[in-house]
Design an enzyme around this catalytic site. Structure first.
Site, short mmCIF file in Angstrom:
data_model
loop_
_atom_site.label_atom_id
_atom_site.label_comp_id
_atom_site.label_asym_id
_atom_site.label_seq_id
_atom_site.Cartn_x
_atom_site.Cartn_y
_atom_site.Cartn_z
N LYS A 68 10.57 0.15 14.10
CA LYS A 68 11.11 -0.81 13.11
C LYS A 68 10.60 -0.56 11.72
O LYS A 68 9.67 -0.13 11.59
CB LYS A 68 10.97 -2.30 13.49
CG LYS A 68 9.48 -2.81 13.40
CD LYS A 68 9.67 -4.26 13.97
CE LYS A 68 8.28 -4.78 13.92
NZ LYS A 68 8.18 -6.07 14.76
N TYR B 264 -3.52 -4.74 -17.81
CA TYR B 264 -2.92 -6.29 -18.50
C TYR B 264 -3.98 -7.35 -18.33
O TYR B 264 -4.76 -7.31 -17.23
CB TYR B 264 -1.83 -6.52 -17.51
CG TYR B 264 -0.60 -5.72 -17.79
CD1 TYR B 264 0.06 -5.61 -19.05
CD2 TYR B 264 -0.35 -4.88 -16.69
CE1 TYR B 264 1.03 -4.92 -19.53
CE2 TYR B 264 0.93 -4.15 -17.02
CZ TYR B 264 1.51 -4.08 -18.42
OH TYR B 264 2.53 -3.35 -18.53
#
Ligand SMILES: *Cc1c(COP(=O)(O)O)cnc(C)c1O
Length: 369
Positions: free
Chosen positions: A39, A263
């Protein structure tokens, strides 16, 4: 003129290592059927390439998350039958019945709907009963079994071909898991008096490595196929890593002391520093929580600390200690020097999350040797 760009970051997948790890799963549960769980794009390794590689390795089913993944396998010509692990929406069920895809039922409503679709097409449809032994995600509750057996037996086009459950704490709570195994065992014994349960399965990777479940005859390994064991076991050290995450340096500059990096100015240089800008960021799945102290990457034979926050497309690393470092040099973020378990730990998450977070912007490069 050549208008192609080299990738800034990519994933190298070793399909033979995945096949090897499936062999380990087979050795860990001798004589038992296998449902390799592929999956979520085979945990970021690529759904179709992994399915094609494992297609002739004797799996009973491929475990997928939903109908969309089952459909992709069938379009790719994969022969192993997909098994849809989660519940399906009503509008998806006709396609499932017509293709004979494996699935679970958790309610009589679902069962009745599959029954009526199968009846309409005059075929019989095999399903696996899901039992909720503690996960709280799908399945009949054990106390409901007495009242649903009769109605299920009336559904002539539905074959109760298997029974499954899922451990909710196999790698965290041994006594609860043992109670789940006992409850599963009791339920299977009871259901077995009414249905021919061809497949009986409970264990994912941790359940397979850590517990004996004599009543089960199939296992559903996911993570361990991708080289990570969620439980300590005798197979530690024999699983092979399946994936490398690489990027490239795009720029190298010297920053003076006292200069912020990324940042928020979380990182300020304390001395003149050679800073490499690297072409991977959180948009690629390099988890934003990997910003901050303790994260390292591997460049030209040297571990280099990353500096400051992860930005969307780029990160920075201190390459002061790396001689002759230059734009274009390869950076290892996950690989032989930096295991995925280290990355998950630094990010405060689990390896499943790191694997499945690897984004679609990263090209997958396949090696079969
Ligand atoms: C994802 C999943 C698995 C595989 O789990 P791993 O821990 O990765 O081995 C098995 N069974 C079910 C129902 C799942 O959802």
């Amino acid at each position: 003129m050549n208008h192609t760009s080299p990738p800034r970051a990519w994933v190298e997948v070793d399909l033979e290592a995945i096949a090897h790890n499936l062999d380990i799963a087979r050795q860990a549960s001798p004589g038992v059927a296998l449902m390799p769980v592929i999956k979520a794009g085979a945990y970021g390794h690529g759904l179709e390439p992994v399915a094609r590689r494992l297609d002739t390795d004797g799996a009973a089913f491929f475990g997928v998350a939903n109908v969309g993944e089952a459909r992709r396998l069938s379009m790719a010509g994969v022969r192993t039958k997909p098994f849809i692990l989660g519940p399906a929406f009503p509008e998806e069920r006709e396609e499932m019945v017509l293709n004979n895809w494996g699935c679970t039922i958790s309610t009589l409503e679902e069962a009745q709907h599959y029954q009526s679709i199968a009846e309409m097409f005059d075929k019989s449809f095999p399903v696996h009963m899901a039992l909720d032994t503690g996960m709280g995600r799908e399945g009949f509750l054990p106390h409901q079994l007495g009242e649903i057996i009769g109605p299920l037996q009336q559904m002539k086009n539905l074959i109760i071909d298997g029974v499954m459950s899922h451990c909710s704490a196999a790698d965290e709570d041994v006594s609860f898991t043992q109670a789940q195994i006992r409850e599963f065992t009791d339920c299977v014994a009871m259901l077995g008096r009414h249905f021919k349960l061809r497949y009986r399965h409970l264990a994912a990777s941790a359940g397979e490595l850590g517990y004996e479940i004599p009543i089960a005859n199939m296992v559903r390994p996911g993570l361990l196929l991708y080289g990570v064991a969620p439980m300590a076991s005798i197979y530690d050290g024999v699983l092979r890593p399946t994936l490398r995450l690489k990027s490239r340096i795009s720029l190298v500059r010297e920053l003076p002391a006292g200069h912020g990096v990324a940042y928020g100015r979380d990182y300020i240089t304390s001395a003149p520093t050679q800073v490499a800008t690297i072409g991977i960021g959180y948009a690629d799945g390099w988890n934003r929580r990997l910003g901050g102290a303790g994260t390292r990457v591997f460049i030209n034979g040297h571990y280099c600390p990353t500096l400051g926050r992860v930005t969307m497309d780029q990160i920075m690393a201190d390459v002061t200690a790396v001689p002759d470092v230059a734009p274009g040099d390869t950076v290892e973020l996950i690989g032989p020097h930096i295991p995925v378990t280290e990355v998950a730990e630094r990010a405060g998450t689990i390896t499943w999350d790191i694997f499945t977070g690897l984004g679609p912007r990263l090209p997958r490069v396949y090696h079969s040797h």
